[in-house]
Motif scaffolding. Structure first.
Motif, PDB file in Angstrom:
ATOM      1  N   ARG A 176      -6.626  -0.809   7.572  1.00  0.00           N
ATOM      2  CA  ARG A 176      -7.089  -1.587   6.403  1.00  0.00           C
ATOM      3  C   ARG A 176      -6.031  -2.594   5.949  1.00  0.00           C
ATOM      4  NH1 ARG A 176     -10.771  -1.946   2.332  1.00  0.00           N
ATOM      5  NH2 ARG A 176     -10.039  -2.041   0.166  1.00  0.00           N
ATOM      6  N   VAL A 177      -4.779  -2.172   5.899  1.00  0.00           N
ATOM      7  CA  VAL A 177      -3.705  -3.091   5.501  1.00  0.00           C
ATOM      8  C   VAL A 177      -3.616  -4.259   6.476  1.00  0.00           C
ATOM      9  CG1 VAL A 177      -1.194  -3.305   5.301  1.00  0.00           C
ATOM     10  CG2 VAL A 177      -2.364  -1.387   4.212  1.00  0.00           C
ATOM     11  N   THR A 178      -3.711  -3.974   7.766  1.00  0.00           N
ATOM     12  CA  THR A 178      -3.621  -5.035   8.775  1.00  0.00           C
ATOM     13  C   THR A 178      -4.787  -5.999   8.666  1.00  0.00           C
ATOM     14  OG1 THR A 178      -2.411  -3.569  10.256  1.00  0.00           O
ATOM     15  CG2 THR A 178      -3.455  -5.500  11.257  1.00  0.00           C
ATOM     16  N   ARG A 179      -5.985  -5.475   8.501  1.00  0.00           N
ATOM     17  CA  ARG A 179      -7.158  -6.346   8.371  1.00  0.00           C
ATOM     18  C   ARG A 179      -7.066  -7.205   7.107  1.00  0.00           C
ATOM     19  NH1 ARG A 179     -10.799  -1.357  10.145  1.00  0.00           N
ATOM     20  NH2 ARG A 179     -10.643  -1.616  12.399  1.00  0.00           N
ATOM     21  N   ASN A 194      -5.864  -0.865  -1.686  1.00  0.00           N
ATOM     22  CA  ASN A 194      -6.267   0.526  -1.901  1.00  0.00           C
ATOM     23  C   ASN A 194      -6.819   1.125  -0.606  1.00  0.00           C
ATOM     24  OD1 ASN A 194      -9.118  -0.095  -1.689  1.00  0.00           O
ATOM     25  ND2 ASN A 194      -8.943  -0.981  -3.723  1.00  0.00           N
ATOM     26  N   LEU A 195      -7.169   2.384  -0.650  1.00  0.00           N
ATOM     27  CA  LEU A 195      -7.633   3.084   0.547  1.00  0.00           C
ATOM     28  C   LEU A 195      -8.984   2.576   1.034  1.00  0.00           C
ATOM     29  CD1 LEU A 195      -6.924   5.275   2.590  1.00  0.00           C
ATOM     30  CD2 LEU A 195      -7.938   6.948   1.032  1.00  0.00           C
ATOM     31  N   GLY A 196      -9.872   2.212   0.111  1.00  0.00           N
ATOM     32  CA  GLY A 196     -11.166   1.672   0.520  1.00  0.00           C
ATOM     33  C   GLY A 196     -12.084   2.691   1.168  1.00  0.00           C
ATOM     34  N   LEU A 197     -11.962   3.936   0.759  1.00  0.00           N
ATOM     35  CA  LEU A 197     -12.832   5.000   1.278  1.00  0.00           C
ATOM     36  C   LEU A 197     -13.441   5.774   0.115  1.00  0.00           C
ATOM     37  CD1 LEU A 197     -10.727   6.705   4.115  1.00  0.00           C
ATOM     38  CD2 LEU A 197     -12.824   5.368   4.404  1.00  0.00           C
ATOM     39  N   ALA A 227      -6.305   5.335  -4.574  1.00  0.00           N
ATOM     40  CA  ALA A 227      -5.176   4.401  -4.654  1.00  0.00           C
ATOM     41  C   ALA A 227      -4.435   4.237  -3.328  1.00  0.00           C
ATOM     42  CB  ALA A 227      -4.195   4.857  -5.733  1.00  0.00           C
ATOM     43  N   GLY A 228      -4.429   5.268  -2.500  1.00  0.00           N
ATOM     44  CA  GLY A 228      -3.716   5.223  -1.219  1.00  0.00           C
ATOM     45  C   GLY A 228      -4.055   6.465  -0.427  1.00  0.00           C
ATOM     46  N   ALA A 229      -3.310   6.708   0.622  1.00  0.00           N
ATOM     47  CA  ALA A 229      -3.560   7.875   1.466  1.00  0.00           C
ATOM     48  C   ALA A 229      -2.760   9.071   0.949  1.00  0.00           C
ATOM     49  CB  ALA A 229      -3.197   7.574   2.919  1.00  0.00           C
ATOM     50  N   ALA A 266       0.872  -1.173   0.000  1.00  0.00           N
ATOM     51  CA  ALA A 266       0.000   0.000   0.000  1.00  0.00           C
ATOM     52  C   ALA A 266       0.908   1.221   0.000  1.00  0.00           C
ATOM     53  CB  ALA A 266      -0.924  -0.007   1.217  1.00  0.00           C
ATOM     54  N   GLY A 267       0.320   2.421  -0.059  1.00  0.00           N
ATOM     55  CA  GLY A 267       1.162   3.602  -0.095  1.00  0.00           C
ATOM     56  C   GLY A 267       0.481   4.869   0.363  1.00  0.00           C
ATOM     57  N   PHE A 268       1.326   5.864   0.672  1.00  0.00           N
ATOM     58  CA  PHE A 268       0.854   7.183   1.087  1.00  0.00           C
ATOM     59  C   PHE A 268       1.868   8.231   0.659  1.00  0.00           C
ATOM     60  CE2 PHE A 268       3.349   5.425   4.525  1.00  0.00           C
ATOM     61  CZ  PHE A 268       4.146   6.471   4.968  1.00  0.00           C
ATOM     62  N   THR A 269       1.378   9.459   0.491  1.00  0.00           N
ATOM     63  CA  THR A 269       2.245  10.546   0.070  1.00  0.00           C
ATOM     64  C   THR A 269       1.693  11.880   0.533  1.00  0.00           C
ATOM     65  OG1 THR A 269       3.455  11.491  -1.811  1.00  0.00           O
ATOM     66  CG2 THR A 269       1.158  10.848  -2.206  1.00  0.00           C
ATOM     67  N   ASN A 270       2.529  12.895   0.501  1.00  0.00           N
ATOM     68  CA  ASN A 270       2.184  14.258   0.888  1.00  0.00           C
ATOM     69  C   ASN A 270       2.792  15.215  -0.124  1.00  0.00           C
ATOM     70  OD1 ASN A 270       1.392  16.262   3.223  1.00  0.00           O
ATOM     71  ND2 ASN A 270       3.424  16.863   2.571  1.00  0.00           N
ATOM     72  N   SER A 271       2.064  16.292  -0.414  1.00  0.00           N
ATOM     73  CA  SER A 271       2.645  17.362  -1.224  1.00  0.00           C
ATOM     74  C   SER A 271       2.030  18.682  -0.788  1.00  0.00           C
ATOM     75  CB  SER A 271       2.403  17.132  -2.716  1.00  0.00           C
ATOM     76  OG  SER A 271       1.041  17.296  -3.048  1.00  0.00           O
ATOM     77  N   GLY A 272       2.588  19.778  -1.287  1.00  0.00           N
ATOM     78  CA  GLY A 272       2.133  21.098  -0.896  1.00  0.00           C
ATOM     79  C   GLY A 272       0.849  21.526  -1.577  1.00  0.00           C
ATOM     80  N   SER A 273       0.560  20.997  -2.747  1.00  0.00           N
ATOM     81  CA  SER A 273      -0.641  21.375  -3.484  1.00  0.00           C
ATOM     82  C   SER A 273      -1.746  20.354  -3.250  1.00  0.00           C
ATOM     83  CB  SER A 273      -0.335  21.457  -4.975  1.00  0.00           C
ATOM     84  OG  SER A 273       0.653  22.433  -5.218  1.00  0.00           O
ATOM     85  N   LYS A 274      -2.982  20.793  -3.498  1.00  0.00           N
ATOM     86  CA  LYS A 274      -4.119  19.880  -3.289  1.00  0.00           C
ATOM     87  C   LYS A 274      -3.970  18.628  -4.160  1.00  0.00           C
ATOM     88  CE  LYS A 274      -6.814  22.315  -0.453  1.00  0.00           C
ATOM     89  NZ  LYS A 274      -5.805  23.078   0.291  1.00  0.00           N
TER      90      LYS A 274
END
Length: 194
Positions: free
Chosen positions: A179-182, A126-129, A150-152, A94-102
């Motif tokens: 979610r990943v743990t479940r 996937n995020l499942g939300l 796709a992810g957080a 799974a994956g997650f990321t951050n950036s300065g723009s929306k």
């Protein structure tokens, strides 16, 4: 039933992404996982061994110039020895990321992670939300406020430090860890039944 091992392999350039990594860890621990945080720019042989024995690996990186950071790309290339033997085949990813723009091209970073996982024969979680904050009755405090499947994903103003990571993005990362743990528990039950 054994406790699933979840490793979070991440790079954080300015401290924002480590906030998300900690949130993924908190969610995974809450769901019953043994969790390891691994800084990919300081990875050791012991860390590689932890990744090899993990049931799930969650990739995390800031989005710089439309993709994962250079440090994360170096880590991805270093996984090629595992790729050659398909050592991570059938692990979860799974994956997650951050950036300065929306938007900030976060989706491209998550797709980079998905392709890396696919090359290793891993199964993407996937995020499942459903997306939040997409109606007049919605709020920027909704889970998945940026509407990423796709992810957080997180957005932090570029003039703020780690304390500026939005609480809804932190909660979304915690959701990903649970979610990943479940999903890892579900996979383990399936293997046991087979």
């Amino acid at each position: 039933m054994t406790t699933p091992v979840v490793s979070i392999a991440y790079h954080s350039g300015y401290g924002h992404t480590v906030v998300l990594a900690e949130a993924v860890r908190a969610g995974a621990v809450q769901a019953g996982a043994e969790v390891h945080l691994i800084k990919v720019d300081e990875i050791t042989e012991e860390d590689w061994g932890t990744l090899d024995r993990s049931d799930a690996i969650v990739f995390g990186s800031p989005t710089y110039m439309g993709t994962a950071s250079g440090a994360f790309h170096a880590f991805a290339e270093a996984t090629s020895s595992r790729w050659a033997g398909q050592d991570w085949q059938d692990k979860l990813a799974a994956g997650f990321t951050n950036s300065g723009s929306k938007s900030g091209d976060k989706l491209h970073t998550l797709q980079f992670f998905q392709i890396l996982a696919a090359q290793h024969g891993m199964h993407w979680v996937n995020l499942g939300l459903l997306p939040g904050w997409n109606a007049s009755t919605a709020s920027e405090n909704d889970l998945n406020r940026l509407g990423i499947f796709a992810g957080a994903g997180a957005q932090t103003d570029t003039d703020q430090g780690p304390e500026g990571v939005h609480k809804a993005d932190i909660a979304t990362a915690e959701h990903l860890g649970r979610r990943v743990t479940r999903t890892a528990l579900t996979f383990a039950r399936g293997r046991a039944a087979a």
